[in-house]
Design a protein around this motif. Sequence first.
Motif, PDB file in Angstrom:
ATOM      1  N   VAL A 152      54.584  38.734  26.581  1.00 24.12           N
ATOM      2  CA  VAL A 152      54.525  39.085  27.992  1.00 24.12           C
ATOM      3  C   VAL A 152      55.945  39.178  28.530  1.00 24.12           C
ATOM      4  O   VAL A 152      56.776  38.302  28.289  1.00 24.12           O
ATOM      5  CB  VAL A 152      53.729  38.036  28.800  1.00 24.12           C
ATOM      6  N   GLU A 200      58.361  40.297  32.146  1.00 26.85           N
ATOM      7  CA  GLU A 200      58.288  40.350  33.606  1.00 26.85           C
ATOM      8  C   GLU A 200      58.104  41.775  34.125  1.00 26.85           C
ATOM      9  O   GLU A 200      57.587  41.979  35.212  1.00 26.85           O
ATOM     10  CB  GLU A 200      59.535  39.724  34.235  1.00 26.85           C
ATOM     11  N   GLU A 201      58.553  42.755  33.328  1.00 22.77           N
ATOM     12  CA  GLU A 201      58.421  44.159  33.736  1.00 22.77           C
ATOM     13  C   GLU A 201      58.255  45.009  32.484  1.00 22.77           C
ATOM     14  O   GLU A 201      58.402  44.520  31.358  1.00 22.77           O
ATOM     15  CB  GLU A 201      59.643  44.600  34.531  1.00 22.77           C
ATOM     16  N   GLN A 231      52.964  41.563  35.523  1.00 20.91           N
ATOM     17  CA  GLN A 231      53.754  41.438  34.298  1.00 20.91           C
ATOM     18  C   GLN A 231      53.253  42.492  33.311  1.00 20.91           C
ATOM     19  O   GLN A 231      52.206  43.096  33.507  1.00 20.91           O
ATOM     20  CB  GLN A 231      53.590  40.045  33.690  1.00 20.91           C
ATOM     21  N   TRP A 232      54.001  42.693  32.212  1.00 18.08           N
ATOM     22  CA  TRP A 232      53.573  43.629  31.170  1.00 18.08           C
ATOM     23  C   TRP A 232      53.225  42.852  29.909  1.00 18.08           C
ATOM     24  O   TRP A 232      53.992  41.977  29.483  1.00 18.08           O
ATOM     25  CB  TRP A 232      54.669  44.667  30.887  1.00 18.08           C
ATOM     26  N   LEU A 257      50.454  33.796  32.960  1.00 14.42           N
ATOM     27  CA  LEU A 257      50.453  35.251  33.145  1.00 14.42           C
ATOM     28  C   LEU A 257      50.114  35.557  34.599  1.00 14.42           C
ATOM     29  O   LEU A 257      49.181  34.981  35.161  1.00 14.42           O
ATOM     30  CB  LEU A 257      49.421  35.900  32.227  1.00 14.42           C
ATOM     31  N   THR A 258      50.890  36.467  35.190  1.00 19.54           N
ATOM     32  CA  THR A 258      50.660  36.838  36.582  1.00 19.54           C
ATOM     33  C   THR A 258      50.466  38.342  36.689  1.00 19.54           C
ATOM     34  O   THR A 258      51.046  39.112  35.908  1.00 19.54           O
ATOM     35  CB  THR A 258      51.838  36.401  37.476  1.00 19.54           C
TER      36      THR A 258
END
Length: 162
Positions: free
Chosen positions: A153, A155-156, A142-143, A138-139
């Motif tokens: 999770v 990416e957007e 991210q959503w 997780l970065t």
Amino acid sequence: MSAIVTPDICDAYPEVQVLDPVFVNFGGHEAFCGPVRTVKCFEDNSLVKEAVAEPGDGAVLVVDAGGSHRCAMLGDMLAEQAVDNGWSGVVLYGCVRDVDVLAETDLGVQALGSHPRRSDKRGEGQRDVAVTFAGVTLTPGQWLYADNNGIVVAEERLDLEG
């Protein structure tokens, strides 16, 4: 945004990542979502305390606590502070405490389990870094979408209307 239903998200967006099913819902909100912000720490919740004291703006605080089952990284006071500062939820790869109060708190909280002992306060850890646990990296940005079915999770931000 319509209701969060992670099975429907997985059907509509097969590219989302799904965290391993190791988490338990402890918060007053069973479903929650928001942009990811991260803390990485081990048996020291100083940076968790620092993060929830700041404006959350609807974000989800993702805490990589190393999977420790030896102490709690979030309790009733920090959860209340997260609510007061506009956090949507907290996902903890570690434990929480004060679970009866957390269940009445206006916050999404998922963690590995509960533990009555508080963590140390040494000021150690990192913020806003990539964290990896439960089979997913997780970065920040991210959503994350969570409900009783699991945690996914993207990416957007996903369009969940309709």
